[in-house]
Design a protein around this motif. Sequence first.
Motif, PDB file in Angstrom:
ATOM      1  N   ILE A   1       0.850  -1.177   0.000  1.00 25.85           N
ATOM      2  CA  ILE A   1       0.000   0.000   0.000  1.00 25.85           C
ATOM      3  C   ILE A   1       0.890   1.232   0.000  1.00 25.85           C
ATOM      4  O   ILE A   1       1.706   1.415   0.894  1.00 25.85           O
ATOM      5  N   THR A   2       0.762   2.061  -1.011  1.00 23.69           N
ATOM      6  CA  THR A   2       1.568   3.270  -1.128  1.00 23.69           C
ATOM      7  C   THR A   2       0.651   4.469  -1.352  1.00 23.69           C
ATOM      8  O   THR A   2      -0.576   4.327  -1.415  1.00 23.69           O
ATOM      9  N   ALA A   3       1.262   5.633  -1.471  1.00 24.17           N
ATOM     10  CA  ALA A   3       0.485   6.837  -1.747  1.00 24.17           C
ATOM     11  C   ALA A   3      -0.213   6.767  -3.098  1.00 24.17           C
ATOM     12  O   ALA A   3      -1.201   7.460  -3.353  1.00 24.17           O
ATOM     13  N   ASP A   4       0.295   5.907  -3.989  1.00 27.59           N
ATOM     14  CA  ASP A   4      -0.296   5.760  -5.317  1.00 27.59           C
ATOM     15  C   ASP A   4      -1.435   4.739  -5.359  1.00 27.59           C
ATOM     16  O   ASP A   4      -2.109   4.594  -6.380  1.00 27.59           O
ATOM     17  N   LEU A   6      -2.788   0.582  -4.352  1.00 28.86           N
ATOM     18  CA  LEU A   6      -2.464  -0.791  -3.986  1.00 28.86           C
ATOM     19  C   LEU A   6      -1.616  -1.458  -5.063  1.00 28.86           C
ATOM     20  O   LEU A   6      -1.840  -1.258  -6.255  1.00 28.86           O
ATOM     21  N   MET A   7      -0.631  -2.256  -4.620  1.00 27.07           N
ATOM     22  CA  MET A   7       0.171  -3.076  -5.529  1.00 27.07           C
ATOM     23  C   MET A   7      -0.085  -4.536  -5.189  1.00 27.07           C
ATOM     24  O   MET A   7      -0.113  -4.910  -4.013  1.00 27.07           O
ATOM     25  N   SER A 115      17.999  -4.488  -0.336  1.00 26.38           N
ATOM     26  CA  SER A 115      16.698  -4.364   0.317  1.00 26.38           C
ATOM     27  C   SER A 115      16.846  -4.791   1.763  1.00 26.38           C
ATOM     28  O   SER A 115      17.619  -5.697   2.082  1.00 26.38           O
ATOM     29  N   SER A 121       8.349  -9.230   2.585  1.00 25.59           N
ATOM     30  CA  SER A 121       7.213  -9.815   1.884  1.00 25.59           C
ATOM     31  C   SER A 121       7.768 -10.794   0.867  1.00 25.59           C
ATOM     32  O   SER A 121       8.435 -10.392  -0.089  1.00 25.59           O
ATOM     33  N   ARG A 124       6.519 -10.235  -2.773  1.00 28.92           N
ATOM     34  CA  ARG A 124       7.087  -9.037  -3.397  1.00 28.92           C
ATOM     35  C   ARG A 124       8.560  -9.244  -3.725  1.00 28.92           C
ATOM     36  O   ARG A 124       9.014  -8.851  -4.797  1.00 28.92           O
ATOM     37  N   GLU A 128      10.044  -8.890  -7.523  1.00 28.81           N
ATOM     38  CA  GLU A 128      11.016  -7.846  -7.849  1.00 28.81           C
ATOM     39  C   GLU A 128      12.362  -8.435  -8.262  1.00 28.81           C
ATOM     40  O   GLU A 128      13.025  -7.915  -9.170  1.00 28.81           O
TER      41      GLU A 128
END
Length: 240
Positions: A1-4, A6-7, A115, A121, A124, A128
């Motif tokens: 969850i980001t400012a943009d 949901l991923m 990272s 996660s 994720r 990535e």
Amino acid sequence: ITADGLMFYARVRGPEMTDEPPVDLAERTATGVAELAALLLGGLPRTSTTMVEGGTGTGKTLMGLHFLLEGARRGEPGILFALEETPAQIRAVAKTFGWDLAPLEAQGLFSISYSSPVERSTDRFLDEALRQVARVGARHAVLDSLTSMSFGVLSPRRFRELVYALTKHLRAAGVTVLMMVEVPELLGTAQLTSHGVSSIADNLIVLRYVEVDGRLERVVFVLKARGIGHTTELRRLLID
């Protein structure tokens, strides 16, 4: 969850068996250390997964750097997945050994992906990592380390699933992999990692300390090499 928003990431799973390329154990890839290649009677089988176990300071990260730099010299891109040292720390360590990573990074032959292992996660990370491997066209990859990766995965089962899926996807992509694991023993009988993932690796290289005339010496030996011959004696490991 980001400012943009949901991923979403696909759940960790292995590749379809139809995606696996043919395996040729006679095809080897250079380790960057000629004497280590000799222990393996010619080097690591291409697209295999090798686990490097050892206590702190035994030379695991340096072995990984040798492996990636040798690939870069041969025009084969490599990527270091760093979960302990930052890119600046890795570049500083390399510099003390006379390795300037900047030109190789500029050419796309050497990449560092850092990272934090905290609150990992698994879905994720796998997504990535595979995207980065595809982006740089990596033929070699080093994961430093599985020990740090495990800190951020709450379930041991999920951790084993991640390691299994990652190694199988990288094999399908034609990548030869080194995975570093720290063991707690300093001296005495060497033990395999308790993470329960050593059986996933094709090859297992062990670095350890021994006491010789009141001083600590490093040794290296090959415990397992799936499908190929290898020597079994301990060899002195000198970092200079």
